[in-house]
Design an enzyme around this catalytic site. Sequence first.
Site, PDB file in Angstrom:
ATOM      1  N   ARG A  12       0.802  -1.216   0.000  1.00 53.45           N
ATOM      2  CA  ARG A  12       0.000   0.000   0.000  1.00 53.45           C
ATOM      3  C   ARG A  12       0.845   1.280   0.000  1.00 53.45           C
ATOM      4  O   ARG A  12       0.578   2.211  -0.734  1.00 53.45           O
ATOM      5  CB  ARG A  12      -0.920  -0.016   1.220  1.00 53.45           C
ATOM      6  CG  ARG A  12      -1.920   1.089   1.181  1.00 53.45           C
ATOM      7  CD  ARG A  12      -3.289   0.644   1.525  1.00 53.45           C
ATOM      8  NE  ARG A  12      -3.354  -0.064   2.794  1.00 53.45           N
ATOM      9  CZ  ARG A  12      -4.290   0.169   3.694  1.00 53.45           C
ATOM     10  NH1 ARG A  12      -5.190   1.092   3.491  1.00 53.45           N
ATOM     11  NH2 ARG A  12      -4.352  -0.546   4.777  1.00 53.45           N
ATOM     12  N   LYS A  64      -2.617 -20.418   2.972  1.00 50.44           N
ATOM     13  CA  LYS A  64      -3.477 -20.873   4.056  1.00 50.44           C
ATOM     14  C   LYS A  64      -3.376 -19.900   5.228  1.00 50.44           C
ATOM     15  O   LYS A  64      -2.365 -19.208   5.314  1.00 50.44           O
ATOM     16  CB  LYS A  64      -3.102 -22.297   4.483  1.00 50.44           C
ATOM     17  CG  LYS A  64      -1.632 -22.452   4.871  1.00 50.44           C
ATOM     18  CD  LYS A  64      -1.307 -22.688   6.296  1.00 50.44           C
ATOM     19  CE  LYS A  64      -1.574 -21.671   7.310  1.00 50.44           C
ATOM     20  NZ  LYS A  64      -0.571 -21.430   8.338  1.00 50.44           N
ATOM     21  N   HIS A  94       2.703 -24.810   2.627  1.00 54.53           N
ATOM     22  CA  HIS A  94       4.136 -24.971   2.345  1.00 54.53           C
ATOM     23  C   HIS A  94       4.688 -26.309   2.838  1.00 54.53           C
ATOM     24  O   HIS A  94       5.737 -26.740   2.392  1.00 54.53           O
ATOM     25  CB  HIS A  94       4.950 -23.779   2.870  1.00 54.53           C
ATOM     26  CG  HIS A  94       5.202 -23.793   4.343  1.00 54.53           C
ATOM     27  ND1 HIS A  94       4.286 -23.363   5.253  1.00 54.53           N
ATOM     28  CD2 HIS A  94       6.283 -24.172   5.069  1.00 54.53           C
ATOM     29  CE1 HIS A  94       4.790 -23.486   6.478  1.00 54.53           C
ATOM     30  NE2 HIS A  94       6.006 -23.977   6.387  1.00 54.53           N
ATOM     31  N   LYS A 151       7.941 -29.316   1.325  1.00 57.33           N
ATOM     32  CA  LYS A 151       9.119 -29.781   2.062  1.00 57.33           C
ATOM     33  C   LYS A 151       9.587 -31.116   1.476  1.00 57.33           C
ATOM     34  O   LYS A 151       8.777 -31.998   1.203  1.00 57.33           O
ATOM     35  CB  LYS A 151       8.790 -29.967   3.552  1.00 57.33           C
ATOM     36  CG  LYS A 151       8.580 -28.633   4.283  1.00 57.33           C
ATOM     37  CD  LYS A 151       8.333 -28.887   5.764  1.00 57.33           C
ATOM     38  CE  LYS A 151       7.899 -27.627   6.496  1.00 57.33           C
ATOM     39  NZ  LYS A 151       8.993 -26.777   6.946  1.00 57.33           N
ATOM     40  N   GLU A 200       6.901 -26.375  17.849  1.00 59.26           N
ATOM     41  CA  GLU A 200       7.757 -25.220  17.567  1.00 59.26           C
ATOM     42  C   GLU A 200       8.239 -24.625  18.881  1.00 59.26           C
ATOM     43  O   GLU A 200       7.523 -24.687  19.882  1.00 59.26           O
ATOM     44  CB  GLU A 200       6.960 -24.144  16.834  1.00 59.26           C
ATOM     45  CG  GLU A 200       6.415 -24.577  15.494  1.00 59.26           C
ATOM     46  CD  GLU A 200       5.702 -23.406  14.820  1.00 59.26           C
ATOM     47  OE1 GLU A 200       6.390 -22.618  14.177  1.00 59.26           O
ATOM     48  OE2 GLU A 200       4.476 -23.293  14.971  1.00 59.26           O
ATOM     49  N   ASP A 241      -4.398 -22.347  12.322  1.00 61.44           N
ATOM     50  CA  ASP A 241      -3.094 -21.985  11.770  1.00 61.44           C
ATOM     51  C   ASP A 241      -2.311 -23.217  11.320  1.00 61.44           C
ATOM     52  O   ASP A 241      -1.562 -23.155  10.344  1.00 61.44           O
ATOM     53  CB  ASP A 241      -2.300 -21.215  12.850  1.00 61.44           C
ATOM     54  CG  ASP A 241      -0.961 -20.701  12.344  1.00 61.44           C
ATOM     55  OD1 ASP A 241      -0.951 -20.045  11.285  1.00 61.44           O
ATOM     56  OD2 ASP A 241       0.075 -20.957  12.996  1.00 61.44           O
ATOM     57  N   HIS A 275      -1.575 -27.955   7.751  1.00 64.17           N
ATOM     58  CA  HIS A 275      -0.329 -28.729   7.710  1.00 64.17           C
ATOM     59  C   HIS A 275      -0.492 -30.146   8.275  1.00 64.17           C
ATOM     60  O   HIS A 275      -0.080 -31.119   7.652  1.00 64.17           O
ATOM     61  CB  HIS A 275       0.776 -28.026   8.509  1.00 64.17           C
ATOM     62  CG  HIS A 275       1.069 -26.625   8.046  1.00 64.17           C
ATOM     63  ND1 HIS A 275       1.001 -26.240   6.729  1.00 64.17           N
ATOM     64  CD2 HIS A 275       1.460 -25.521   8.728  1.00 64.17           C
ATOM     65  CE1 HIS A 275       1.340 -24.956   6.633  1.00 64.17           C
ATOM     66  NE2 HIS A 275       1.602 -24.501   7.827  1.00 64.17           N
ATOM     67  N   LYS A 286       3.042 -24.046  19.978  1.00 62.49           N
ATOM     68  CA  LYS A 286       4.115 -23.056  19.995  1.00 62.49           C
ATOM     69  C   LYS A 286       4.752 -23.074  21.373  1.00 62.49           C
ATOM     70  O   LYS A 286       4.139 -23.511  22.339  1.00 62.49           O
ATOM     71  CB  LYS A 286       3.550 -21.667  19.698  1.00 62.49           C
ATOM     72  CG  LYS A 286       2.925 -21.586  18.297  1.00 62.49           C
ATOM     73  CD  LYS A 286       3.234 -20.277  17.634  1.00 62.49           C
ATOM     74  CE  LYS A 286       2.678 -20.186  16.240  1.00 62.49           C
ATOM     75  NZ  LYS A 286       3.638 -20.582  15.203  1.00 62.49           N
TER      76      LYS A 286
HETATM   77  C1  BG6 Z   1       2.925 -21.441   9.186  1.00 61.38           C
HETATM   78  C2  BG6 Z   1       2.202 -20.967  10.422  1.00 61.38           C
HETATM   79  O1  BG6 Z   1       2.023 -21.887   8.235  1.00 61.38           O
HETATM   80  O2  BG6 Z   1       3.808 -22.488   9.526  1.00 61.38           O
HETATM   81  C3  BG6 Z   1       3.196 -20.528  11.478  1.00 61.38           C
HETATM   82  O3  BG6 Z   1       1.346 -19.896  10.086  1.00 61.38           O
HETATM   83  C4  BG6 Z   1       4.202 -21.616  11.749  1.00 61.38           C
HETATM   84  O4  BG6 Z   1       2.521 -20.178  12.676  1.00 61.38           O
HETATM   85  C5  BG6 Z   1       4.809 -22.117  10.451  1.00 61.38           C
HETATM   86  O5  BG6 Z   1       5.207 -21.091  12.595  1.00 61.38           O
HETATM   87  C6  BG6 Z   1       5.687 -23.347  10.696  1.00 61.38           C
HETATM   88  O6  BG6 Z   1       6.347 -23.659   9.521  1.00 61.38           O
HETATM   89  P1  BG6 Z   1       7.716 -24.456   9.554  1.00 61.38           P
HETATM   90  O7  BG6 Z   1       8.057 -24.655   8.123  1.00 61.38           O
HETATM   91  O8  BG6 Z   1       8.700 -23.606  10.306  1.00 61.38           O
HETATM   92  O9  BG6 Z   1       7.425 -25.734  10.281  1.00 61.38           O
END
Ligand code: BG6
Length: 480
Positions: free
Chosen positions: A45, A144, A174, A178, A212, A231, A236, A336
């Site tokens: 923006r 996502k 994503h 991997k 994490e 999330d 995932h 987390k």
């Molecule tokens: C993301 C989440 O999609 O994946 C994050 O929004 C998370 O909250 C992340 O930390 C984890 O990805 P990776 O590749 O570090 O396991």
Amino acid sequence: MSISCDMLVFGGTGDLTLHKLLPALYHLHREGRLHDDVRIYALARGEMARADYLALAERHCRAQVARADFETETWQRFAERMDYLAVDATQRGEFVRLAHYLGPGEGRVRVYYLATAPSLFIDIATNLESAGLAGQDARIVIEKPIGHSLESALEINDAIGQVFPEQRIYRIDHYLGKETVQNLMALRFANAMFEPIWRSAHIDHVEITVAETLGVENRGGYYDHAGAMRDMLQNHLLQLLCLVAMEAPVRFDAKSVRGEKVKVLEALKPLTGMDVQDKTVRGQYAAGQVGGHDVQAYYFETDVDNDSDTETFVAVKAEVDNWRWAGVPFYLRTGKRMARKRSEIAVHFKPVPHSLFLNGQPNRLVIRLQPEERITLQVMAKAPGKGTRLEPVELDLNLANAFHHSRRWDAYERLLLDVIEGDSTLFMRRDEVEAAWRWVDPILKGWQEFYRKPRPYAAGTDGPEQAHRLMERDGHRWRE
Ligand code: BG6
């Protein structure tokens, strides 16, 4: 394959673009994977001079790319591909201006990467259309979580589907980019020995953990409305579950692979009413220590409501109601600020039918995605010396060592190249996203209906006590 393309990244000054997308594009450029004519436009923006944007991008890429892979000269050539444009995604008129700026672009692939809040997806798609920017060479990439619930996912999918046909919509998860996740398919479908035992007759239970150590960093505003279920688990973890549980696709292509994954999602046993209480656990991190540092409780994080009841941890016992998996629990957990960063799938086999030895243990296959990529199979062996004392030993395949001559690609490199080349095998199809929400929605509703604050767990631990009980009730334990 090397294709001329304009890559337009909405959210060009955001974390995803600066930390993931630009470093991934830099690597692709450095390895000669991008056509000379690929142009990258970062859109956001605020007004900013191109030179200032390039300085910002360089600073982040230097921090993200391994020092040995970052050469100033390569960066300069990469930067020549880049431009910065100020565009307010909600203003239709600005897209008309954008269209003029880009020119006709006939025959060039146009990729619109929406690295923005989901609330802008619909505006951007419709504004692209009205400015004549959504022609047949245009593809849209959305991140996502797609929506906040089944209803909002349907709304987004409908609106984007009005502008782009399904085969030109790339929904990124994503995790599918991997290497080890793709290796899971290679392991299952390129090795004859696993298939005969990959079923309830031989598998006792499956654990999927994505832990994490990070907290919510500077994403509190988003995360506090999402939580671990939306999330991480809805996307995932369910994608990992699909890859473990799916039938062999006929071909390794978008239609077959995604078709098999949808069948798994549709076979997930619904969790409603009391099941939500019994088979799910929500947690939220309290103050604690991670990696030797004191960290604050979740509700003190920036942009998080200090009365927040958002979960930063979730554990679920899921079941796949089909012939192959009847009676095999899939325990999923993610959180987390846990003790260690670790993503892995552990497949626990059943004990031998008749035990000759006193201390035998069932076999276990562990597919570790992070931090290291390895596959280990625990087998029982006789310890040296007299007697028949058994000990578990590991057949250990470290993928980084096995392929030490090649650099491990980041998930976004693979996925961005797939979008440019038009391969949607590793992206989520509309029905997949919706099937995942169809299973998750009743859990979210159950949490509202039988309201209970998330269980606190000290940062730097393995999550709340109740998550341990979820497995212990069935006579199992999470892998430490
Ligand atoms: C993301 C989440 O999609 O994946 C994050 O929004 C998370 O909250 C992340 O930390 C984890 O990805 P990776 O590749 O570090 O396991």
